[in-house]
Design a protein around this motif. Structure first.
Motif, PDB file in Angstrom:
ATOM      1  N   PRO A   1       0.819  -1.213   0.000  1.00 37.84           N
ATOM      2  CA  PRO A   1       0.000   0.000   0.000  1.00 37.84           C
ATOM      3  C   PRO A   1       0.857   1.268   0.000  1.00 37.84           C
ATOM      4  N   GLY A   2       0.263   2.340  -0.487  1.00 39.35           N
ATOM      5  CA  GLY A   2       0.970   3.607  -0.552  1.00 39.35           C
ATOM      6  C   GLY A   2       0.915   4.394   0.749  1.00 39.35           C
ATOM      7  N   VAL A   3       2.069   4.957   1.110  1.00 34.77           N
ATOM      8  CA  VAL A   3       2.175   5.847   2.272  1.00 34.77           C
ATOM      9  C   VAL A   3       3.121   6.987   1.893  1.00 34.77           C
ATOM     10  N   ASN A   4       3.009   8.115   2.589  1.00 34.10           N
ATOM     11  CA  ASN A   4       3.955   9.199   2.303  1.00 34.10           C
ATOM     12  C   ASN A   4       4.278  10.067   3.511  1.00 34.10           C
ATOM     13  N   ASN A   5       3.962   9.556   4.725  1.00 32.88           N
ATOM     14  CA  ASN A   5       4.311  10.318   5.922  1.00 32.88           C
ATOM     15  C   ASN A   5       4.447   9.375   7.118  1.00 32.88           C
ATOM     16  N   PRO A   6       5.036   9.860   8.221  1.00 35.12           N
ATOM     17  CA  PRO A   6       5.279   8.992   9.370  1.00 35.12           C
ATOM     18  C   PRO A   6       4.021   8.338   9.935  1.00 35.12           C
ATOM     19  N   SER A   7       2.938   9.064  10.009  1.00 36.55           N
ATOM     20  CA  SER A   7       1.717   8.497  10.602  1.00 36.55           C
ATOM     21  C   SER A   7       1.216   7.299   9.810  1.00 36.55           C
ATOM     22  N   LEU A   8       1.264   7.414   8.480  1.00 34.85           N
ATOM     23  CA  LEU A   8       0.800   6.301   7.650  1.00 34.85           C
ATOM     24  C   LEU A   8       1.740   5.107   7.746  1.00 34.85           C
ATOM     25  N   VAL A   9       3.041   5.368   7.855  1.00 35.14           N
ATOM     26  CA  VAL A   9       3.989   4.262   8.026  1.00 35.14           C
ATOM     27  C   VAL A   9       3.675   3.513   9.318  1.00 35.14           C
ATOM     28  N   GLU A  10       3.394   4.253  10.376  1.00 30.85           N
ATOM     29  CA  GLU A  10       3.096   3.606  11.660  1.00 30.85           C
ATOM     30  C   GLU A  10       1.781   2.824  11.598  1.00 30.85           C
ATOM     31  N   GLN A  11       0.802   3.366  10.882  1.00 33.53           N
ATOM     32  CA  GLN A  11      -0.446   2.627  10.726  1.00 33.53           C
ATOM     33  C   GLN A  11      -0.213   1.329   9.951  1.00 33.53           C
ATOM     34  N   ALA A  12       0.638   1.399   8.929  1.00 34.19           N
ATOM     35  CA  ALA A  12       0.957   0.197   8.155  1.00 34.19           C
ATOM     36  C   ALA A  12       1.663  -0.841   9.022  1.00 34.19           C
ATOM     37  N   MET A  13       2.596  -0.376   9.838  1.00 32.04           N
ATOM     38  CA  MET A  13       3.313  -1.294  10.725  1.00 32.04           C
ATOM     39  C   MET A  13       2.355  -1.936  11.723  1.00 32.04           C
ATOM     40  N   GLU A  14       1.370  -1.178  12.171  1.00 33.56           N
ATOM     41  CA  GLU A  14       0.370  -1.698  13.102  1.00 33.56           C
ATOM     42  C   GLU A  14      -0.438  -2.832  12.457  1.00 33.56           C
ATOM     43  N   LEU A  15      -0.555  -2.759  11.124  1.00 34.79           N
ATOM     44  CA  LEU A  15      -1.273  -3.795  10.382  1.00 34.79           C
ATOM     45  C   LEU A  15      -0.363  -4.974  10.030  1.00 34.79           C
ATOM     46  N   GLY A  16       0.875  -4.912  10.487  1.00 35.12           N
ATOM     47  CA  GLY A  16       1.801  -6.011  10.265  1.00 35.12           C
ATOM     48  C   GLY A  16       2.580  -5.933   8.963  1.00 35.12           C
ATOM     49  N   LEU A  17       2.601  -4.751   8.338  1.00 30.96           N
ATOM     50  CA  LEU A  17       3.268  -4.584   7.052  1.00 30.96           C
ATOM     51  C   LEU A  17       4.668  -4.008   7.218  1.00 30.96           C
ATOM     52  N   ASP A  18       5.580  -4.467   6.379  1.00 29.80           N
ATOM     53  CA  ASP A  18       6.920  -3.871   6.383  1.00 29.80           C
ATOM     54  C   ASP A  18       7.424  -3.620   4.961  1.00 29.80           C
ATOM     55  N   THR A  19       6.535  -3.783   3.980  1.00 32.90           N
ATOM     56  CA  THR A  19       6.870  -3.536   2.581  1.00 32.90           C
ATOM     57  C   THR A  19       5.836  -2.563   2.032  1.00 32.90           C
ATOM     58  N   LEU A  20       6.271  -1.335   1.763  1.00 34.69           N
ATOM     59  CA  LEU A  20       5.341  -0.264   1.453  1.00 34.69           C
ATOM     60  C   LEU A  20       5.718   0.469   0.164  1.00 34.69           C
ATOM     61  N   LYS A  21       4.724   1.113  -0.404  1.00 30.77           N
ATOM     62  CA  LYS A  21       4.936   1.967  -1.573  1.00 30.77           C
ATOM     63  C   LYS A  21       5.048   3.411  -1.080  1.00 30.77           C
ATOM     64  N   PHE A  22       6.068   4.132  -1.510  1.00 30.38           N
ATOM     65  CA  PHE A  22       6.186   5.556  -1.185  1.00 30.38           C
ATOM     66  C   PHE A  22       5.576   6.318  -2.350  1.00 30.38           C
ATOM     67  N   PHE A  23       4.384   6.873  -2.117  1.00 30.94           N
ATOM     68  CA  PHE A  23       3.599   7.459  -3.207  1.00 30.94           C
ATOM     69  C   PHE A  23       2.790   8.653  -2.739  1.00 30.94           C
ATOM     70  N   PRO A  24       2.688   9.713  -3.565  1.00 30.89           N
ATOM     71  CA  PRO A  24       3.466   9.959  -4.778  1.00 30.89           C
ATOM     72  C   PRO A  24       4.864  10.451  -4.411  1.00 30.89           C
ATOM     73  N   ALA A  25       5.870   9.781  -4.878  1.00 27.90           N
ATOM     74  CA  ALA A  25       7.232   9.971  -4.367  1.00 27.90           C
ATOM     75  C   ALA A  25       7.741  11.406  -4.510  1.00 27.90           C
ATOM     76  N   GLU A  26       7.798  11.906  -5.710  1.00 25.35           N
ATOM     77  CA  GLU A  26       8.376  13.235  -5.905  1.00 25.35           C
ATOM     78  C   GLU A  26       7.548  14.353  -5.264  1.00 25.35           C
ATOM     79  N   PRO A  27       6.215  14.386  -5.454  1.00 25.39           N
ATOM     80  CA  PRO A  27       5.426  15.430  -4.797  1.00 25.39           C
ATOM     81  C   PRO A  27       5.466  15.357  -3.271  1.00 25.39           C
ATOM     82  N   SER A  28       5.835  14.176  -2.725  1.00 25.92           N
ATOM     83  CA  SER A  28       5.855  14.006  -1.267  1.00 25.92           C
ATOM     84  C   SER A  28       7.217  14.307  -0.635  1.00 25.92           C
TER      85      SER A  28
END
Length: 207
Positions: A109-136
């Motif tokens: 799934p796509g994330v682009n800030n610390p809060s979303l990364v932490e939410q992803a980790m809470e869901l047991g994920l450690d492989t993420l999409k950084f999106f949209p990369a350049e605008p972020s």
């Protein structure tokens, strides 16, 4: 057993494709496989996506194929039925993530800030999409995130020949997603030789 992440890390660049005519999918897959990028993320931005995935899978059973822009559980079901190896979503939707986990398919799934990364980790994920990369915030933002969180990223969105190696140089980046080597107009007009050159050029840069 080789994981999806390991296979993506070997390929390094994932062609992100919006295909309008599924009958051209097998030929496009041939161009990708024969020119060094045996992978595709076929996005649900067009109605042809499901059939295109099926056609690619039938023509090249060993190709690494993902579905992209997956927004609903219905699209997850369609992706699995079509034969995908992984699912990619532009954002972090807990419902979609949990459904993919329930169905046993890898989701990036796509994330682009610390809060979303932490939410992803809470869901047991450690492989993420950084999106949209350049605008972020691009490479600088991604370096800041990777300095804090023990996760891996696939930057997508604004990745180009000019910056792809800057992203890949970040240890936590396992692959990048990009569209520049498979322009939709070249697919529409069946410019297979031009597409082959673009794909091969990417593969050469990554060697």
């Amino acid at each position: 057993m080789t994981t999806v992440k390991q296979r993506l890390s070997e390929i390094k660049v994932v062609p992100v494709i919006a295909i309008k005519d599924a009958s051209k999918a097998a030929k496009l897959a041939q161009v990708l496989v024969e020119n060094g990028l045996p992978c595709a993320e076929v996005t649900f931005r067009t109605p042809a996506a499901v059939q295109a995935i099926k056609n690619m899978r039938e023509a090249y059973p060993d190709m690494l194929i993902g579905s992209g822009t997956v927004l609903t559980t219905k699209q997850v079901d369609e992706s699995i039925e079509a034969g995908v190896d992984f699912v990619v979503s532009p954002g972090l939707n807990p419902t979609t993530v949990k459904y993919c986990q329930q169905r046993g398919v890898q989701i990036v799934p796509g994330v682009n800030n610390p809060s979303l990364v932490e939410q992803a980790m809470e869901l047991g994920l450690d492989t993420l999409k950084f999106f949209p990369a350049e605008p972020s915030g691009g490479v600088s933002m991604l370096k800041a995130l990777t300095a804090v969180y023990p996760v891996s990223f696939m930057p997508t969105g604004g990745v180009s020949p000019k910056n792809v190696n800057d992203y890949l140089a970040i240890p936590a980046v396992f692959a990048c997603g990009g569209t520049w080597m498979i322009p939709t107009d070249l697919i529409d007009n069946e410019k297979w030789d031009e597409l082959a050159t673009l794909v091969a050029d990417v593969a050469k840069v990554l060697d």
